[in-house]
Motif scaffolding. Structure first.
Motif, PDB file in Angstrom:
ATOM      1  N   LEU A 178       6.849  38.160  31.416  1.00 53.49           N
ATOM      2  CA  LEU A 178       6.410  39.388  32.070  1.00 53.49           C
ATOM      3  C   LEU A 178       7.381  40.548  31.914  1.00 53.49           C
ATOM      4  CD1 LEU A 178       5.031  37.800  35.370  1.00 53.49           C
ATOM      5  CD2 LEU A 178       3.857  38.181  33.199  1.00 53.49           C
ATOM      6  N   GLU A 189      -1.482  34.162  33.270  1.00 56.10           N
ATOM      7  CA  GLU A 189      -2.595  34.988  33.729  1.00 56.10           C
ATOM      8  C   GLU A 189      -2.225  36.470  33.740  1.00 56.10           C
ATOM      9  OE1 GLU A 189      -3.779  33.544  37.510  1.00 56.10           O
ATOM     10  OE2 GLU A 189      -4.294  31.518  36.792  1.00 56.10           O
ATOM     11  N   ARG A 190      -0.956  36.764  33.949  1.00 55.22           N
ATOM     12  CA  ARG A 190      -0.512  38.164  34.009  1.00 55.22           C
ATOM     13  C   ARG A 190       0.093  38.646  32.701  1.00 55.22           C
ATOM     14  NH1 ARG A 190       3.647  37.996  38.666  1.00 55.22           N
ATOM     15  NH2 ARG A 190       3.807  35.794  38.082  1.00 55.22           N
TER      16      ARG A 190
END
Length: 697
Positions: free
Chosen positions: A69, A123-124
């Motif tokens: 991320l 998912e992110r």
């Protein structure tokens, strides 16, 4: 192959990464798992360059999230039209491989927990990669250029784009660029994170014993007494949030703070009680609400556990800047320590942590002075004025130490400084100091390197006089202090080994960590505890030997065997090596170790053993060189005779058949006449009837 290289050891890291990724990709193909070599390299680079510990085999949830991320969105450019790599899938394969190859740090999470962390972050991940505010500066402009049709792989075309951008002729996302710049200015860019200094292993008693020490702490007892006096119903306070004077007088007697109350009209003039009240607030034991002071209900379990209360009080020390060294009135000014309080306190405690000897005050004081010299602007004021500033900061630091002594985090004594703080010799064989040694470090160590700075030389001379003239104040962490600092180090992602923490590790995990991080004495203690936890000693030793034999990385297997031998009692190491000489799987490692210890001469080896040692040395050579390109270059660097050596090694009975096949491919690729030169060398050797007794260097 080391899994924890120093930040500056670029060649060593590149070699380890190249080797690891080569074998990862091959293993993933055999297992049918997705992998992208470039993304795998980026993941290992993240752990090496962007984290404080640099441990390639340890992946906690924070590392998974930060890689997917933050690091990849910041560093990796995916141009429009390019096939996008499955970064989460590659990371899952990396984690599976580390565990399958017995390379995962045993102190990290279980594989399933790490995979679950990847699933959650995956998912992110697409949104993070598309978020322009997470991009690095280079990626921002490369993507902007690509989106406007510029071939960013064409150097001339991209240069023309950059020139137009500098003239203000290029449209771009101004808000996103502002966010990228802000991240750079505020230090939130991951690239180039400062690697923390490694800590030595420490030894601590069980928590029950530490709990008894915490119960004996005067500060802990006073904090508990203060919170219980406040109670759930609370006590009224003044408009300024201070204790009423009548209550303050009562508390001075009840808690035994030692404050003088005669003639005092405000509780603000009771320094010890005032500190205690602020300490309790910062430790979240009490709170002020609507003109009353209340005990925090959720803190009840903490008050009932002396160790947890002590640790809570210790952490609160980092928030006591105003209470400890803040100005008492408008007539007072803060010292230099006030502005850098949290950083200095953290540095001082981390410096004291794991030291085998107590640190003398002059050495600690001068190390903090170096922080002041680096952080503050120095005008042309008189030396007397500067000396007053330092003395003011020194007094404040002693005030902080007083609180830590009362808490039981540090202890002070008097005695002669250990020679390690006085006589420092960091020169090499040529008598020269490292060329890259910072002058501040040279000054602190009192070694050469500061000849061009007379003031620094004078400071070093005075400190040496202090350290040698007689007894000095000695400062060290207590066991409680060590426990608390270690906890903070772990929270910060630092490596803080604890003797005994590997008792439940696998045999390979144990030996891997010992080889990377432990000195002989601590390794011996850790190994003894591990074997004791398994009951029968001989069976435990067999597990350790089996782990060495099962390790696919030859250099790591050699290091694991060496640390095992060093941790065994005198005489047992040689007996084990001689027994392993006849073990088909471990003979190459054992023979190499026997030769290195001069316990076995070349004349005492059989022809077959010579071949094993030669093959082992070549396998370790190509491993240390890294991936395919590095290994081929390393082979060529040995000179023409290496082809005969490889041919001899390939005919040996070395147990690592996969390694020999890899050596054959590497040698074929490195030679100018692929495969043919190796084949001719093998034929010559067979025709000559030689058994391989000739040694190649």
């Amino acid at each position: 192959m080391r899994f924890e290289t120093e930040a500056e050891a670029e060649e060593e890291f590149e070699a380890a990464r190249g080797l690891l990724v080569d074998r990862l990709v091959r293993w993933a193909g055999e297992q049918g798992l997705p992998v992208d070599g470039f993304t795998a390299e980026a993941a290992l680079e993240y752990r090496h360059r962007a984290t404080v510990d640099g441990r390639l085999g340890l992946w906690e949830q924070r590392h998974v999230e930060e890689l997917l991320l933050s690091w990849l969105p910041e560093q990796i450019t995916e141009l429009p039209g390019e096939e996008r790599a499955d970064a989460p899938g590659t990371l899952r394969t990396v984690l599976r491989y580390l565990h399958a190859a017995q390379l995962a740090d045993p102190r990290g999470p279980a594989l399933q927990d790490s995979l679950a962390a990847v699933d959650a972050a995956a998912e992110r991940y697409p949104a993070a990669m598309a978020d322009r505010t997470r991009w690095g500066m280079a990626k921002f402009w490369a993507m902007t250029a690509a989106e406007q049709g510029v071939d960013v792989l064409d150097g001339a075309a991209f240069q023309r784009f950059a020139e137009r951008a500098q003239r203000g002729e290029v449209a771009y996302d101004e808000q996103a660029l502002a966010a990228v710049v802000e991240r750079r200015l505020t230090g939130r860019v991951l690239a180039g994170a400062v690697r923390a200094e490694p800590q030595l292993p420490v030894r601590l008693p069980p928590d029950d014993e530490l709990r008894g020490q915490a119960e004996a702490s005067a500060a802990t007892a006073q904090l508990r007494g203060f919170a219980e006096w406040v109670g759930r119903d609370g006590r009224a306070v003044t408009a300024a949030g201070r204790l009423r004077m009548a209550d303050a007088r009562q508390l001075v007697d009840v808690l035994g703070t030692g404050d003088k109350t005669e003639g005092v009209r405000s509780s603000a003039d009771l320094p010890r009680l005032g500190l205690l009240a602020e300490w309790a607030k910062k430790a979240r034991l009490v709170r002020v609400a609507k003109g009353r002071l209340y005990a925090v209900a959720k803190a009840r379990p903490v008050l009932d556990d002396p160790l947890q209360l002590w640790l809570r009080a210790f952490d609160a020390c980092f928030e006591l800047r105003h209470a400890l060294i803040g100005p008492r009135s408008g007539w007072h000014v803060e010292s230099m320590l006030f502005d850098v309080y949290e950083d200095v306190l953290e540095d001082v405690l981390n410096t004291l942590y794991s030291l085998p000897h107590p640190m003398p005050w002059p050495h600690l004081r001068d190390s903090v002075h170096l922080v002041y010299r680096a952080r503050f602007q120095w005008d042309g004021g008189a030396d007397l004025q500067h000396r007053m500033w330092f003395e003011h900061a020194d007094r404040d630091l002693r005030t902080v130490f007083d609180a830590l002594v009362d808490l039981g985090a540090i202890e002070r004594d008097r005695g002669m400084a250990d020679p390690v703080f006085v006589d420092v010799d960091l020169s090499g064989a040529d008598g020269e100091l490292p060329a890259d040694m910072p002058p501040e470090l040279a000054e602190l160590l009192g070694v050469a390197g500061v000849e061009g700075d007379p003031a620094a030389l004078e400071r070093a001379r005075r400190r040496r006089e202090e350290l040698t003239a007689g007894p000095v104040e000695l400062i060290r962490l207590t066991e409680l202090g060590t426990r608390a600092v270690r906890q903070r180090l772990l929270v910060a992602g630092r490596d803080a080994p604890l003797v005994g923490e590997l008792a439940q590790a696998s045999a390979a995990g144990l030996l891997g960590v010992l080889a990377e991080e432990y000195g002989p004495d601590d390794a011996r203690a850790e190994l003894a505890g591990w074997m004791a936890a398994r009951g029968e000693r001989d069976a435990a030793l067999r597990q350790l030997v089996e782990a060495v034999g099962a390790m696919a990385f030859r250099t790591r297997a050699q290091a694991m065997l060496e640390v095992l031998l060093a941790a065994l009692p005198d005489g047992e190491d040689e007996r084990l090596l001689r027994a392993l000489r006849g073990d088909a799987r471990l003979a190459p490692l054992a023979l190499s170790a026997l030769a290195h210890r001069e316990l076995l001469s070349p004349e005492d080896m059989t022809d077959a053993e010579h071949l094993l040692v030669l093959a082992e040395s070549l396998l370790q050579l190509v491993e240390l060189a890294g991936g395919r390109e590095g290994a081929e270059e390393a082979l060529r660097a040995q000179g023409p005779e290496v082809w005969d050596a490889v041919a001899v090694a390939l005919d040996s009975a070395h147990p690592d058949r996969a390694g020999l096949e890899e050596l054959r491919r590497l040698a074929a690729g490195a030679s100018r006449t692929p495969a043919a030169r190796i084949g001719r060398a093998r034929k010559r050797r067979r025709a000559s009837g030689k058994g391989g007794r000739k040694r190649h260097r």
